[in-house]
Design an enzyme around this catalytic site. Structure first.
Site, PDB file in Angstrom:
ATOM      1  CG  ASN A  11      -1.808   1.144   1.349  1.00 34.57           C
ATOM      2  OD1 ASN A  11      -1.382   2.268   1.119  1.00 34.57           O
ATOM      3  ND2 ASN A  11      -3.054   0.927   1.713  1.00 34.57           N
ATOM      4  CG  HIS A  14       0.863   6.179   4.912  1.00 35.84           C
ATOM      5  ND1 HIS A  14      -0.028   7.198   5.225  1.00 35.84           N
ATOM      6  CD2 HIS A  14       0.303   5.039   5.341  1.00 35.84           C
ATOM      7  CE1 HIS A  14      -1.070   6.661   5.854  1.00 35.84           C
ATOM      8  NE2 HIS A  14      -0.907   5.369   5.936  1.00 35.84           N
ATOM      9  CG  HIS A  47      -8.271   4.054   1.408  1.00 41.11           C
ATOM     10  ND1 HIS A  47      -8.444   3.917   2.762  1.00 41.11           N
ATOM     11  CD2 HIS A  47      -9.468   4.448   0.918  1.00 41.11           C
ATOM     12  CE1 HIS A  47      -9.701   4.208   3.084  1.00 41.11           C
ATOM     13  NE2 HIS A  47     -10.335   4.549   1.978  1.00 41.11           N
ATOM     14  NE  ARG A  49      -9.262   8.386   4.743  1.00 42.19           N
ATOM     15  CZ  ARG A  49      -9.513   7.486   5.692  1.00 42.19           C
ATOM     16  NH1 ARG A  49      -8.778   6.409   5.800  1.00 42.19           N
ATOM     17  NH2 ARG A  49     -10.482   7.698   6.555  1.00 42.19           N
ATOM     18  NE  ARG A  53      -7.364  11.306   5.801  1.00 42.07           N
ATOM     19  CZ  ARG A  53      -7.866  10.717   6.881  1.00 42.07           C
ATOM     20  NH1 ARG A  53      -7.106   9.930   7.608  1.00 42.07           N
ATOM     21  NH2 ARG A  53      -9.107  10.936   7.252  1.00 42.07           N
ATOM     22  CD  GLU A  74      -6.952  -0.409   1.127  1.00 46.62           C
ATOM     23  OE1 GLU A  74      -6.984   0.680   1.735  1.00 46.62           O
ATOM     24  OE2 GLU A  74      -6.212  -1.319   1.448  1.00 46.62           O
ATOM     25  CB  THR A 105      -9.615   1.777   7.603  1.00 46.00           C
ATOM     26  OG1 THR A 105      -9.098   2.429   6.445  1.00 46.00           O
ATOM     27  CG2 THR A 105     -11.000   1.243   7.321  1.00 46.00           C
ATOM     28  CD  GLU A 155      -7.144  -6.122   3.417  1.00 46.10           C
ATOM     29  OE1 GLU A 155      -7.336  -5.890   2.210  1.00 46.10           O
ATOM     30  OE2 GLU A 155      -6.393  -5.428   4.136  1.00 46.10           O
ATOM     31  CG  HIS A 204      -5.656  -1.514   9.716  1.00 48.97           C
ATOM     32  ND1 HIS A 204      -6.032  -0.526   8.845  1.00 48.97           N
ATOM     33  CD2 HIS A 204      -5.479  -0.931  10.902  1.00 48.97           C
ATOM     34  CE1 HIS A 204      -6.108   0.608   9.488  1.00 48.97           C
ATOM     35  NE2 HIS A 204      -5.766   0.400  10.728  1.00 48.97           N
TER      36      HIS A 204
HETATM   37  N1  PXP Z   1      -5.915  -2.942   4.213  1.00 47.26           N
HETATM   38  C1  PXP Z   1      -6.913  -2.042   4.277  1.00 47.26           C
HETATM   39  C2  PXP Z   1      -8.273  -2.467   3.860  1.00 47.26           C
HETATM   40  C3  PXP Z   1      -6.679  -0.720   4.707  1.00 47.26           C
HETATM   41  O1  PXP Z   1      -7.685   0.162   4.752  1.00 47.26           O
HETATM   42  C4  PXP Z   1      -5.355  -0.344   5.035  1.00 47.26           C
HETATM   43  C5  PXP Z   1      -5.067   1.072   5.425  1.00 47.26           C
HETATM   44  O2  PXP Z   1      -5.326   1.901   4.347  1.00 47.26           O
HETATM   45  C6  PXP Z   1      -4.338  -1.311   4.928  1.00 47.26           C
HETATM   46  C7  PXP Z   1      -4.649  -2.613   4.535  1.00 47.26           C
HETATM   47  C8  PXP Z   1      -2.907  -0.998   5.220  1.00 47.26           C
HETATM   48  O3  PXP Z   1      -2.744  -0.704   6.571  1.00 47.26           O
HETATM   49  P1  PXP Z   1      -1.351  -0.222   7.120  1.00 47.26           P
HETATM   50  O4  PXP Z   1      -1.008   1.060   6.438  1.00 47.26           O
HETATM   51  O5  PXP Z   1      -1.592  -0.061   8.593  1.00 47.26           O
HETATM   52  O6  PXP Z   1      -0.355  -1.304   6.798  1.00 47.26           O
END
Ligand code: PXP
Length: 256
Positions: A11, A14, A47, A49, A53, A74, A105, A155, A204
């Site tokens: 992901n 960030h 994701h 949003r 952001r 996402e 989330t 998930e 997550h």
């Molecule tokens: N999976 C889902 C469905 C999420 O919403 C997120 C956060 O956007 C993640 C995985 C990744 O989480 P993390 O950034 O804490 O690894």
């Protein structure tokens, strides 16, 4: 032959968080995605949003052109996101709950409570051609409702487990009890979902330490991990950060 490790979806949200902090054009999540793929990632996850952001619509459209593995979008189950998914055509859509004021989330989708609404939404999402995943808590009722909706993937939200794991290692919660309870919920949830014919993913809050115990859970085929990889990449570079996460998944699976 059994796969030696679960798939890793990286992901890159960030990376965009850092860019948006100064409204610059760098660092680019598209470049991060390319490096993640070079390092062995099996999927790129973003994701988009409602408040934009981090990831922007433009990022999603460019990633659709450049990602050579799979693009997992996402998104909240809104009209705006439905239109976007239909126009972009990601390989996979993960429906997540979204609150404007949350930091990230919190909690999974309330599938049981919103069954009919989700059913109609998923029907309208189908023409996008994407596999559909629901981000849910490892709760038996939510898992069974997801299977009844006919989605391909669930998930499982690992946030509560990660909280317990963090407290345990920081000695804020000196008993292993909470950690074992959360781990067991994920083990049972993964088994139940897999027995119902669902592909099981997890994500997550996972980091290089707490991921191993979850990677050991055999029915979990896929992980989506972001924050810890991007944080580590600041010090060691993106490719190494992704490779080290793949190694952690391999180590965990070998333990299982
Ligand atoms: N999976 C889902 C469905 C999420 O919403 C997120 C956060 O956007 C993640 C995985 C990744 O989480 P993390 O950034 O804490 O690894």
């Amino acid at each position: 032959m059994k796969p030696t490790r679960p798939r890793l979806g990286v992901n890159v949200d960030h990376v965009a968080t850092l860019r948006q902090a100064r409204q610059t054009i760098y660092p680019d999540p598209v470049s991060a995605a390319a490096l993640a793929e070079l390092a062995g990632a099996d999927q790129i996850t973003v994701h988009l949003r409602e408040d934009r952001r981090h990831i922007q619509e433009r990022d999603v459209r460019i990633l659709r052109e450049t990602v050579t593995t799979r693009l997992n979008l996402e998104m909240a189950a809104t009209e705006e996101m439905l239109a976007l998914a239909l126009s972009v055509g990601p390989d996979m859509v993960t429906l997540v709950p979204e609150k404007r004021e949350e930091q990230t989330t919190e909690g999974g989708l309330a599938v049981v409570e919103n069954f009919a609404t989700l059913q109609r939404y998923i029907e309208r999402l189908r023409p996008s051609g994407a596999y559909i995943s629901l981000f849910i808590d490892p709760d038996p009722d939510q898992i069974e409702a997801s299977a009844r909706l006919g989605v391909e993937i669930v998930e499982l939200h690992t946030g509560d487990y990660c909280e317990a794991a963090a407290h345990f290692t920081n000695r804020l919660r000196p008993s292993r009890f909470a950690l074992d309870v959360e781990l067991q919920r994920l083990v049972e949830g993964a088994k139940r979902a897999s027995n119902l014919g669902l592909v099981v993913a997890a994500g997550h809050g996972l980091n290089y330490k707490n991921v191993e115990a979850i990677a050991a859970i055999e029915p979990i085929e896929e992980f989506n991990i972001g924050h810890s990889i991007v944080a580590h990449a600041v010090f060691v570079g993106f490719e190494r950060a992704v490779r080290e996460m793949i190694e952690a998944l391999e180590a965990g699976r070998a333990r299982g």
